[in-house]
Design a protein around this motif. Structure first.
Motif, PDB file in Angstrom:
ATOM      1  N   SER A 211      66.070  43.197 -56.253  1.00 36.48           N
ATOM      2  CA  SER A 211      66.407  44.046 -57.730  1.00 36.48           C
ATOM      3  C   SER A 211      67.860  43.873 -57.631  1.00 36.48           C
ATOM      4  N   ARG A 212      68.032  43.734 -56.507  1.00 36.43           N
ATOM      5  CA  ARG A 212      69.583  44.287 -56.135  1.00 36.43           C
ATOM      6  C   ARG A 212      70.171  42.668 -56.254  1.00 36.43           C
ATOM      7  N   LEU A 213      69.348  42.303 -55.301  1.00 33.16           N
ATOM      8  CA  LEU A 213      70.061  40.172 -55.374  1.00 33.16           C
ATOM      9  C   LEU A 213      70.513  39.931 -56.914  1.00 33.16           C
ATOM     10  N   ARG A 214      69.438  39.985 -57.676  1.00 33.09           N
ATOM     11  CA  ARG A 214      69.416  39.913 -58.980  1.00 33.09           C
ATOM     12  C   ARG A 214      71.135  40.117 -59.691  1.00 33.09           C
ATOM     13  N   ARG A 215      70.915  41.597 -59.550  1.00 38.34           N
ATOM     14  CA  ARG A 215      71.524  42.206 -59.627  1.00 38.34           C
ATOM     15  C   ARG A 215      73.166  41.855 -59.827  1.00 38.34           C
ATOM     16  N   LYS A 216      73.093  40.819 -58.573  1.00 36.55           N
ATOM     17  CA  LYS A 216      75.014  40.349 -57.877  1.00 36.55           C
ATOM     18  C   LYS A 216      74.953  38.857 -57.885  1.00 36.55           C
ATOM     19  N   LEU A 217      73.202  38.304 -58.393  1.00 38.47           N
ATOM     20  CA  LEU A 217      73.608  37.036 -58.465  1.00 38.47           C
ATOM     21  C   LEU A 217      73.399  36.748 -60.135  1.00 38.47           C
ATOM     22  N   ARG A 218      74.590  37.145 -61.449  1.00 44.26           N
ATOM     23  CA  ARG A 218      74.646  36.799 -62.588  1.00 44.26           C
ATOM     24  C   ARG A 218      75.447  35.947 -62.686  1.00 44.26           C
TER      25      ARG A 218
END
Length: 242
Positions: A211-218
């Motif tokens: 979930s955190r990676l998804r937010r950062k990999l915009r």
């Protein structure tokens, strides 16, 4: 034809050149970067920068964009065309188009003011590592959709060259995805590969990391990590060695 730049310093202590018409910024960066062992020279404008570069031995230039006389963008393009040292641009103009212009002109990194000396230091270290590493080691990483992972420094850079902070756990999970793109990975596989077989982490921990990676990999409307119901996750983009 312009004369090539003199050879860069062979010493282990890197020589940085800070170019900014603001004396306070020059002093601050010289003091802060100097405390980390770098040799720092300052210049108040592009003309003075050229004189310092002509003496040789500069490993990296930190260059302000908005200055009287020749501006930083023009100077950056000239440095790149002449084979000069790598350039980090600093600018109060921080919107997306300004960053794109700076990077297209050849800057290695583009940082928006105000930025902390600590952030600048992180970019300096990343650039110098790439400069000093052997070519084979410099390619130890992955690239996907403009993003770049450096496996040696554990750093991730977005398509505009901006350093994106990842925790050790997030970087480990992203590495597993990059090593096995376009494959469905179960939570157990991700845990085992990212944390090791003796990890006491649990499935929910992987869900949080993803979930955190998804937010950062915009990437606009694109979701680089796809959830496969009842099975796990898939890293969608094509990945290449970098």
């Amino acid at each position: 034809m312009e004369a090539p730049f003199p050879e860069r310093a062979a010493e282990s202590i890197a020589h940085l050149l800070v170019v900014d018409d603001d004396a306070g910024i020059r002093l601050l960066l010289a003091e802060r970067l100097g405390t980390y062992g770098y040799r720092v020279t300052t210049a108040s404008g592009v003309a003075e920068m050229d004189r310092v570069l002509a003496r040789g031995g500069v490993d990296l230039v930190i260059l302000d964009v908005m200055m009287p006389g020749e501006d930083g963008l023009t100077a950056c393009r000239r440095l790149v065309q002449a084979g000069g040292p790598p350039v980090i641009l600093l600018s109060a103009l921080g919107d997306e188009q300004d960053r794109i212009v700076g990077l297209e002109l050849g800057a290695d990194h583009y940082l928006s003011k105000p930025c902390s000396p600590r952030e600048i230091l992180a970019h300096v270290r990343a650039l110098l590592r790439r400069q000093k590493a052997p070519e084979a080691e410099a390619r130890r990483g992955f690239a996907f959709m403009g993003w770049r992972m450096d496996l040696d420094s554990h750093e991730l850079f977005d398509p505009e060259g901006v350093l994106v902070h990842l925790s050790d756990g997030e970087f480990a999970v992203l590495r597993v995805f990059a090593e096995r793109p376009r494959r469905v990975l179960t939570r157990e596989e991700l845990l085992h590969s990212a944390r090791g077989p003796d990890s006491d982490a649990f499935d929910r921990a992987i869900d949080v990391q993803v979930s955190r990676l998804r937010r950062k990999l915009r990437a606009g409307d694109s979701d680089l990590i796809r959830t496969v119901r009842n099975e796990g996750y898939m890293f969608v983009p094509k990945v290449t060695q970098a």
